[in-house]
Each structure stands twice: as C-alpha cells, then as structure tokens.
Design a protein around this motif. Sequence first.
Motif, PDB file in Angstrom:
ATOM      1  N   VAL A   7       1.043  -1.120   0.175  1.00 50.25           N
ATOM      2  CA  VAL A   7      -0.309   0.164   0.042  1.00 50.25           C
ATOM      3  C   VAL A   7       1.040   1.104   0.022  1.00 50.25           C
ATOM      4  N   TRP A   8       0.807   2.116  -1.102  1.00 47.54           N
ATOM      5  CA  TRP A   8       1.683   3.052  -1.086  1.00 47.54           C
ATOM      6  C   TRP A   8       0.791   4.454  -1.412  1.00 47.54           C
ATOM      7  N   GLY A   9       1.630   5.560  -0.874  1.00 44.96           N
ATOM      8  CA  GLY A   9       1.032   6.747  -0.941  1.00 44.96           C
ATOM      9  C   GLY A   9       1.538   7.820   0.091  1.00 44.96           C
ATOM     10  N   GLY A  10       0.753   8.854   0.612  1.00 47.02           N
ATOM     11  CA  GLY A  10       1.337  10.009   1.312  1.00 47.02           C
ATOM     12  C   GLY A  10       2.108  10.910   0.496  1.00 47.02           C
ATOM     13  N   TRP A  11       3.086  11.383   1.366  1.00 48.46           N
ATOM     14  CA  TRP A  11       4.291  12.542   0.831  1.00 48.46           C
ATOM     15  C   TRP A  11       4.908  12.089  -0.352  1.00 48.46           C
ATOM     16  N   ASP A  12       4.712  12.572  -1.635  1.00 43.74           N
ATOM     17  CA  ASP A  12       5.408  12.161  -2.982  1.00 43.74           C
ATOM     18  C   ASP A  12       6.979  12.357  -2.790  1.00 43.74           C
ATOM     19  N   GLY A  13       7.472  13.230  -1.825  1.00 40.17           N
ATOM     20  CA  GLY A  13       9.037  13.177  -1.717  1.00 40.17           C
ATOM     21  C   GLY A  13       9.898  12.033  -1.677  1.00 40.17           C
ATOM     22  N   HIS A  14       9.178  10.934  -0.993  1.00 42.20           N
ATOM     23  CA  HIS A  14       9.761   9.735  -0.869  1.00 42.20           C
ATOM     24  C   HIS A  14       9.648   8.583  -2.010  1.00 42.20           C
ATOM     25  N   GLN A  15       8.863   9.128  -2.898  1.00 41.94           N
ATOM     26  CA  GLN A  15       8.862   8.160  -4.192  1.00 41.94           C
ATOM     27  C   GLN A  15       8.204   7.101  -3.965  1.00 41.94           C
ATOM     28  N   PRO A  16       6.866   7.119  -3.352  1.00 38.54           N
ATOM     29  CA  PRO A  16       6.248   5.908  -2.553  1.00 38.54           C
ATOM     30  C   PRO A  16       5.892   4.905  -3.880  1.00 38.54           C
ATOM     31  N   ILE A  26      10.602  -7.419  -6.331  1.00 39.60           N
ATOM     32  CA  ILE A  26      11.080  -8.622  -5.540  1.00 39.60           C
ATOM     33  C   ILE A  26      10.374  -9.765  -5.278  1.00 39.60           C
ATOM     34  N   LEU A  27       9.148  -9.244  -4.638  1.00 41.14           N
ATOM     35  CA  LEU A  27       8.314 -10.359  -4.240  1.00 41.14           C
ATOM     36  C   LEU A  27       7.859 -11.202  -5.285  1.00 41.14           C
ATOM     37  N   LYS A  28       7.441 -10.735  -6.550  1.00 41.68           N
ATOM     38  CA  LYS A  28       7.236 -11.498  -7.783  1.00 41.68           C
ATOM     39  C   LYS A  28       8.102 -12.664  -8.266  1.00 41.68           C
ATOM     40  N   GLU A  29       9.405 -12.017  -8.172  1.00 42.58           N
ATOM     41  CA  GLU A  29      10.395 -12.649  -8.365  1.00 42.58           C
ATOM     42  C   GLU A  29      10.574 -14.030  -7.466  1.00 42.58           C
ATOM     43  N   HIS A  30      10.035 -13.886  -6.123  1.00 46.02           N
ATOM     44  CA  HIS A  30      10.205 -14.969  -5.234  1.00 46.02           C
ATOM     45  C   HIS A  30       8.622 -15.678  -5.374  1.00 46.02           C
ATOM     46  N   GLN A  31       7.900 -15.187  -6.224  1.00 46.60           N
ATOM     47  CA  GLN A  31       6.826 -16.168  -6.587  1.00 46.60           C
ATOM     48  C   GLN A  31       5.610 -15.908  -5.698  1.00 46.60           C
ATOM     49  N   PHE A  32       5.668 -14.614  -5.428  1.00 44.00           N
ATOM     50  CA  PHE A  32       4.448 -14.009  -4.453  1.00 44.00           C
ATOM     51  C   PHE A  32       3.311 -13.484  -5.361  1.00 44.00           C
ATOM     52  N   GLN A  33       2.107 -13.849  -4.888  1.00 43.46           N
ATOM     53  CA  GLN A  33       0.996 -13.116  -5.582  1.00 43.46           C
ATOM     54  C   GLN A  33       0.768 -11.730  -4.986  1.00 43.46           C
ATOM     55  N   VAL A  34       1.057 -10.652  -5.635  1.00 41.31           N
ATOM     56  CA  VAL A  34       1.285  -9.430  -5.130  1.00 41.31           C
ATOM     57  C   VAL A  34       0.044  -8.414  -5.385  1.00 41.31           C
ATOM     58  N   GLU A  35      -0.781  -7.672  -4.844  1.00 44.32           N
ATOM     59  CA  GLU A  35      -1.596  -6.721  -4.964  1.00 44.32           C
ATOM     60  C   GLU A  35      -1.067  -5.357  -4.411  1.00 44.32           C
ATOM     61  N   VAL A  36      -1.131  -4.290  -5.378  1.00 45.63           N
ATOM     62  CA  VAL A  36      -0.632  -3.038  -5.109  1.00 45.63           C
ATOM     63  C   VAL A  36      -1.599  -2.140  -5.037  1.00 45.63           C
ATOM     64  N   SER A  37      -1.751  -1.244  -3.870  1.00 46.95           N
ATOM     65  CA  SER A  37      -2.819  -0.251  -3.662  1.00 46.95           C
ATOM     66  C   SER A  37      -2.434   1.003  -3.426  1.00 46.95           C
ATOM     67  N   ASN A  38      -3.032   2.263  -3.875  1.00 48.27           N
ATOM     68  CA  ASN A  38      -2.466   3.473  -3.652  1.00 48.27           C
ATOM     69  C   ASN A  38      -3.643   4.154  -2.771  1.00 48.27           C
ATOM     70  N   THR A  39      -4.430   3.138  -1.939  1.00 49.36           N
ATOM     71  CA  THR A  39      -5.359   3.737  -1.099  1.00 49.36           C
ATOM     72  C   THR A  39      -5.481   3.115   0.155  1.00 49.36           C
ATOM     73  N   LEU A  40      -5.462   3.695   1.354  1.00 53.48           N
ATOM     74  CA  LEU A  40      -5.376   3.240   2.614  1.00 53.48           C
ATOM     75  C   LEU A  40      -6.721   2.440   3.060  1.00 53.48           C
ATOM     76  N   ASP A  41      -7.841   2.657   2.148  1.00 48.82           N
ATOM     77  CA  ASP A  41      -9.059   1.630   2.161  1.00 48.82           C
ATOM     78  C   ASP A  41      -8.505   0.215   1.877  1.00 48.82           C
ATOM     79  N   PRO A  57       3.794  -1.626   4.061  1.00 51.68           N
ATOM     80  CA  PRO A  57       3.293  -0.238   3.828  1.00 51.68           C
ATOM     81  C   PRO A  57       4.501   0.758   3.357  1.00 51.68           C
ATOM     82  N   VAL A  58       4.115   1.402   2.417  1.00 52.93           N
ATOM     83  CA  VAL A  58       4.833   2.586   1.844  1.00 52.93           C
ATOM     84  C   VAL A  58       4.115   3.862   1.821  1.00 52.93           C
ATOM     85  N   TRP A  59       3.928   4.255   3.139  1.00 52.30           N
ATOM     86  CA  TRP A  59       3.027   5.423   3.153  1.00 52.30           C
ATOM     87  C   TRP A  59       3.736   6.532   4.005  1.00 52.30           C
ATOM     88  N   THR A  60       4.244   7.737   3.656  1.00 48.98           N
ATOM     89  CA  THR A  60       4.775   8.912   4.616  1.00 48.98           C
ATOM     90  C   THR A  60       3.689   9.467   5.037  1.00 48.98           C
TER      91      THR A  60
END
Length: 225
Positions: A7-16, A26-41, A57-60
């Motif tokens: 889950v990414w978002g928040g301050w853009d300065g950290h390039q979330p 990284i996770l896909k390379e290790h055979q994970f099923q990955v969901e990426v979201s840009n909302t805290l919902d 979490p990737v949220w500043t």
Amino acid sequence: MKKALIVWGGWDGHQPQQVATIFAEILKEHQFQVEVSNTLDAFADGASLKQLDLIVPVWTMGEIPQEYVQNVSEAVQNGTGLAGCHGGMCDSFRNNVDWQFMTGGQWVAHPGNDGVKYSVEIKQSSSPLIQGIENFTVESEQYYLHVDPAVEVLATTRFPVADGPHRFNKAVDMPVVWTKRWGHGRVYYNSLGHQANIVELPDVKELMTRGLLWAAEGKAIAETD
C-alpha cells in the motif's frame, strides 16, 4: 503461493510509487501473488488482511482511521508479516501511537538533511538476515529515531555525523535495521530508503529482500504452533 499487499501513498518526496514497484518486483521474483494499492482503504477489510502472508506499507505521514490500524494489527498478531523501509513504515502516521508501537519506532530527525555520508554497521550475529553482509557506506539522509527497546537490532549508525544541537550529547549508535514480534507476526524495518535510488543500492536491496521474505515466512510458522 504466498500473498502480499503493498500500500503506497502519502508524501511524494519519498517516491512511494517507485519504491512500491521495487518491492513488488522483488516479491514477484520470489513467486508471490502481489496486490498493489494506492489507497489506505486497502486496510478496510480485516478478514482479508488475515489471509495475507505479508503487508508492506509505503506511506509517509498522513492520517489513518483507527479501524484500519486495528485491522492491520490484528492481522499481524494472527501471523501476517509486516515489513517496510524509511518513511514508508516508521514515519507513516505521526499521530498514531498504536502504529508506532506495532512497527517498533518513529522517525524524528535527519540532521544535515540529504547528502550526509555515513556508515551502516552490521551487528554480526546468528541472524540469517545479515549473514555475509559487511558494513557499508551510504550518502543520504541519516535517520534519528525513537525506538522500541524490545526490537532486535541488526544494524546501526553512529551519531553525530552532521552538526546540530544533538552533538553536545555523547555519541550514540542508532538502530537502522531491526526485527520484532507482534503477536504471532514478524515485523521487519530498515530505515534506509529516502528515495528509490537508495532502495536500489545492492546492500540495501539485499537487506530488504531478506526482510520481506523473513516477515512473510512467519504466517506458515504461526499456523503450525
């Protein structure tokens, strides 16, 4: 196949978004099923979070509904791993002490701002998370944090390097990488990662890869206890 939520978002300065993309790769390379979201919902469905192996979490800064913090906390207590870097996890919600208690620390300062050259000292131990990794130097922001004394510290950096009012205190070794437990769940944090180029540094990326995988392994272990 293990399941992860980023889950990414928040301050853009950290390039979330860019950092989230690195973690997803990284996770896909290790055979994970990955969901990426840009909302805290994405944290709204507590039952779904408990089915995950890993939350990243990737949220500043920002604010988060207390219900969402409780959902994440209960999932981690149930065995879901929690892992992240720099502001994406331990400078996420400055007003929420429950989040800080779970993650193990809170960013408070970076004396000298960006461009400080400093050493990251690996705390050699039996932990497989740091085996074979030597001390290394980075040029970035150097992070001063308030840290839970219960964490297991895997790497530190020495303050002071940059000038400031803190230099009148004695020298301190500030945690950079740590692990902790939250219920049955594994928590991993690495304060490095001001922006995507720091996350991509070989030593930093290797540490993050190991931490992500380690945190995700806790779910299966918890289910057998």
